[in-house]
Design a protein around this motif. Structure first.
Motif, mmCIF file in Angstrom:
data_model
loop_
_atom_site.group_PDB
_atom_site.id
_atom_site.type_symbol
_atom_site.label_atom_id
_atom_site.label_comp_id
_atom_site.label_asym_id
_atom_site.label_seq_id
_atom_site.Cartn_x
_atom_site.Cartn_y
_atom_site.Cartn_z
ATOM 1 N N PHE B 241 -4.118 20.248 19.491
ATOM 2 C CA PHE B 241 -4.140 21.858 19.017
ATOM 3 C C PHE B 241 -3.597 21.697 17.623
ATOM 4 O O PHE B 241 -4.313 22.399 16.715
ATOM 5 C CB PHE B 241 -3.296 22.631 19.802
ATOM 6 C CG PHE B 241 -2.896 24.056 19.228
ATOM 7 C CD1 PHE B 241 -4.279 24.618 19.238
ATOM 8 C CD2 PHE B 241 -1.885 24.451 18.630
ATOM 9 C CE1 PHE B 241 -4.012 26.130 18.800
ATOM 10 C CE2 PHE B 241 -1.905 25.620 18.044
ATOM 11 C CZ PHE B 241 -3.020 26.578 18.071
ATOM 12 N N PRO B 255 -8.651 24.102 22.983
ATOM 13 C CA PRO B 255 -7.354 24.590 22.707
ATOM 14 C C PRO B 255 -7.155 25.861 21.720
ATOM 15 O O PRO B 255 -6.455 26.675 21.802
ATOM 16 C CB PRO B 255 -6.668 23.482 21.990
ATOM 17 C CG PRO B 255 -7.255 22.393 22.883
ATOM 18 C CD PRO B 255 -8.755 22.750 22.897
ATOM 19 N N TYR B 259 -5.971 29.698 22.212
ATOM 20 C CA TYR B 259 -5.024 30.145 21.275
ATOM 21 C C TYR B 259 -5.497 31.501 20.748
ATOM 22 O O TYR B 259 -4.700 32.599 20.795
ATOM 23 C CB TYR B 259 -4.808 29.288 20.023
ATOM 24 C CG TYR B 259 -3.629 29.841 19.151
ATOM 25 C CD1 TYR B 259 -2.497 29.895 19.149
ATOM 26 C CD2 TYR B 259 -4.457 30.389 17.882
ATOM 27 C CE1 TYR B 259 -1.690 30.426 18.358
ATOM 28 C CE2 TYR B 259 -3.702 31.044 16.969
ATOM 29 C CZ TYR B 259 -2.099 30.950 17.151
ATOM 30 O OH TYR B 259 -1.394 31.501 16.304
#
Lengths: 351, 301
Positions: B241, B255, B259
């Motif tokens: 990430f 990822p 987020y």
């Protein structure tokens, strides 16, 4: 068993082959060696004597120092790497390919030579028959015993019909009984095929049983080359005498046509003055207690080991020399017994 | 997946039973032994539940707790943005794994087989990035191929055009390969060290050329290393990430999508569902790889 094919017996010559490793460590002094076509030559010696290096020079896995040459038949192969020498090699660790079956292992040399599938299968089958492992063809390597693995390794090395078969301690990893069986079988196979073979071992019994000739090596040098009989009966150096078989060494004194060893006196035509004479354990005879006095040597038994086919005695003479004697297994001996030893003068080996 | 190696290996062995699921000795033990066994297993079971099963179950439950209900799990397929994010993450990770394995194998074999001055320093340097967090990797990619980067300067001097690819999939790919290489190279080197040199000598004695020795002997023997190193490489690339976050918020890898859903849109259920899917896809991919390689890995062992 199928009729074995016969291989062209290729003689091998090594001319001034020495080997010095990086850093200047010389593991092999210059060696000149002729191996006859179809001969089985055994390189015998303790570890570190250079026998494996010599084998690897023949194989093409090592290069000789400048000036050395390796010749197969009429061809100088010094500059050729192993993959272009057409040699068969068998290793102590078997070195079988774990990602291939038995048949694939044996057929590998044919595969990289581009032999087509049917011909390959035929020759692999023939080779598996010859080495008695045909029923194992589809097994994976980790499903085989040590003896079976070494048969696969032999078959794999021979199927490509190499000019010379090189065996590096092939039986060392096996247990004693299997070693004997496989040794006999290898011997017969080599004879039948008529292939030139070089066999490295540190086991003198193996060397005697397999070799047409034996090369005894020590510290990077050849100590003696000869038939097993010559090596055993006429060792060229104290090292050979001690390494091949068991040898007794006795301090003695020559003079006036006689040799005095301890209390015994023998007819002698050798050198005068103090000498060291050598006698094999089987050439010492234990006399009945009241034997002829003159030629016999008194000794006291310090160990008696019954070995089935013989009894091995260790005895000490009056001056403290330890002797090993092989004798009749039917006679009882015990530690502490006093014996008299007869030495046959014709069996004395002197350097 | 666990039966892959064992089952296909046992197929050739007539003596070994393939049905060994229930351990006979367990059935023979009495009630008291069973109770004792359960008691001894309890601590492990508690820890396993507390730190693995419960959070995972909770994550799964949250995934289905949003406005969309359990269909949140389907959003990865029905929502085009999510789907493309998943596909590009998998493709990126596959590409990173393949390229990393190729580079690390070549370099690892070379380093293992050659002794030269400065070798140990080079090995140490190669493993240097192991400790770097993704942010630092991203920063390095920007310095290399960003707007003020080295590649941009050189290309501008040569062609007048400034070449910038740090803020794209290419930049991310570069960063991932960079931090994957040390992980893989060490595994390959350790595995190559254990190779029996006699195997290669045997192949050569049979007439195999160097490339054949490599293809038939060395690479098959390294297969277990490729598998374990490749699995770690793939899983790390799937979940990484920091690098993506540093390079750009526009790079759509899963990822990053998670987020965005989680923090910017407070879409917690979707984020949880996507997280679960990310884990599942990675796990399935690794299981498949292991299954495919199963029989040959067993044979090479």
């Amino acid at each position: 068993m199928t009729q074995p094919f016969h291989l062209e017996p290729v003689p091998i010559r090594m001319i001034r082959c020495a080997k010095t490793f990086d850093g200047g460590v010389r593991v092999l002094d210059p060696v000149d060696l002729e191996i006859g076509g179809g001969e089985t030559l055994v390189l015998l010696g303790p570890s570190g004597c250079g026998k494996t290096t010599l084998l690897r020079l023949i194989a093409g896995l090592e290069w000789p120092d400048a000036g050395g040459r390796v010749v197969f038949g009429g061809e100088d192969v010094t500059a050729l790497p192993i993959e272009r020498r057409n040699v068969g090699m068998v290793f102590q660790s078997y070195a079988l390919f774990p990602n291939m079956t038995v048949a694939e292992n044996v057929g590998y040399g044919l595969r990289v030579r581009g032999i087509e599938r049917l011909e390959r299968a035929r020759r692999v089958g023939e080779m598996l028959e010859m080495t008695h492992i045909a029923p194992l063809a589809d097994r994976r390597i980790d499903q085989l015993s040590g003896g079976q693995r070494q048969r696969v390794a032999l078959a794999r090395a021979l199927v490509v019909r190499p000019r010379v078969l090189l065996l590096d301690e092939p039986l060392t990893a096996l247990d004693a009984k299997l070693r004997d069986t496989l040794r006999l079988e290898i011997d017969r196979l080599l004879q039948d095929l008529g292939i030139t073979a070089v066999y490295v071992t540190h086991d003198q019994a193996e060397a005697m049983a397999l070799g047409d000739r034996i090369v005894v090596m020590s510290k990077g040098r050849i100590e003696q080359i000869g038939t097993p009989r010559e090596i055993y009966r006429n060792p060229a150096s104290p090292f050979v005498a001690g390494f091949v078989g068991t040898m007794n060494r006795l301090p003695a004194e020559g003079g006036g046509g006689l040799l005095r060893i301890g209390g015994a006196t023998l007819p002698w035509s050798g050198p005068m003055g103090p000498v060291e004479v050598m006698v094999r354990p089987e050439d010492l005879t234990v006399e009945p207690e009241a034997g002829a006095e003159g030629y016999t040597l008194p000794a006291r038994i310090s160990a008696a080991v019954f070995l089935g086919d013989r009894t091995r005695l260790v005895a000490e003479t009056s001056d403290g020399t330890e002797l090993t004697i092989d004798t009749d297994p039917h006679r009882p001996f015990a530690r502490g017994d006093q014996i008299r030893l007869r030495i046959d003068p014709s069996r004395i080996l002197s350097p | 997946m666990a039966t892959g190696g064992e089952g296909s290996g046992a197929g050739a062995l007539p003596l070994r039973s393939r049905r060994g699921r229930t351990t006979p000795s367990l059935r023979l033990t009495g009630r008291r032994e069973a109770v004792l066994l359960a008691g001894m297993l309890a601590p492990a079971a508690v820890v396993f539940s507390a730190f693995f099963l419960v959070p995972l179950a909770r994550l799964f439950a949250i995934g289905g707790s949003g406005a969309a209900g359990w269909s949140a799990y389907l959003s990865v397929l029905t929502n085009p943005a999510h789907l493309s994010s998943l596909v590009s993450t998998v493709l990126l990770s596959l590409a990173v794994t393949a390229v990393t394995l190729a580079i690390a194998t070549a370099a690892g074999l070379f380093l293992e087989r050659n002794r030269f001055p400065g070798r140990s320093l080079l090995v140490a340097l190669l493993t240097f990035p192991l400790a770097f967090p993704g942010v630092v990797i991203g920063f390095m990619v920007i310095m290399l191929a960003g707007r003020q980067g080295l590649v941009g300067e050189v290309s501008r001097a040569l062609t007048g055009e400034r070449l910038v690819f740090a803020y794209s999939m290419t930049g991310l790919f570069l960063g991932y390969v960079y931090f994957s290489i040390p992980r893989v190279i060490l595994t390959v080197m350790a595995s190559a060290e254990k190779l029996d040199p006699r195997l290669e000598e045997a192949a050569r004695s049979l007439g195999a050329r160097p490339w054949q020795v490599m293809a038939h002997v060395v690479l098959p023997a390294l297969k277990p290393a490729f598998l374990s190193a490749g699995a770690i490489c793939f899983a790390t690339a799937m979940g990484a990430f920091g690098t993506a976050f540093t390079l750009a918020t526009r790079i759509e890898v899963l990822p990053m999508t998670i987020y965005t859903e989680f923090t910017l849109q407070a879409n917690i259920a979707t984020a949880a569902a996507l997280s679960f899917v990310l884990g599942l896809v990675t796990w399935v991919a690794l299981a498949l790889a292991r299954n495919f390689a199963g029989s040959s890995v067993a044979a090479a062992g």
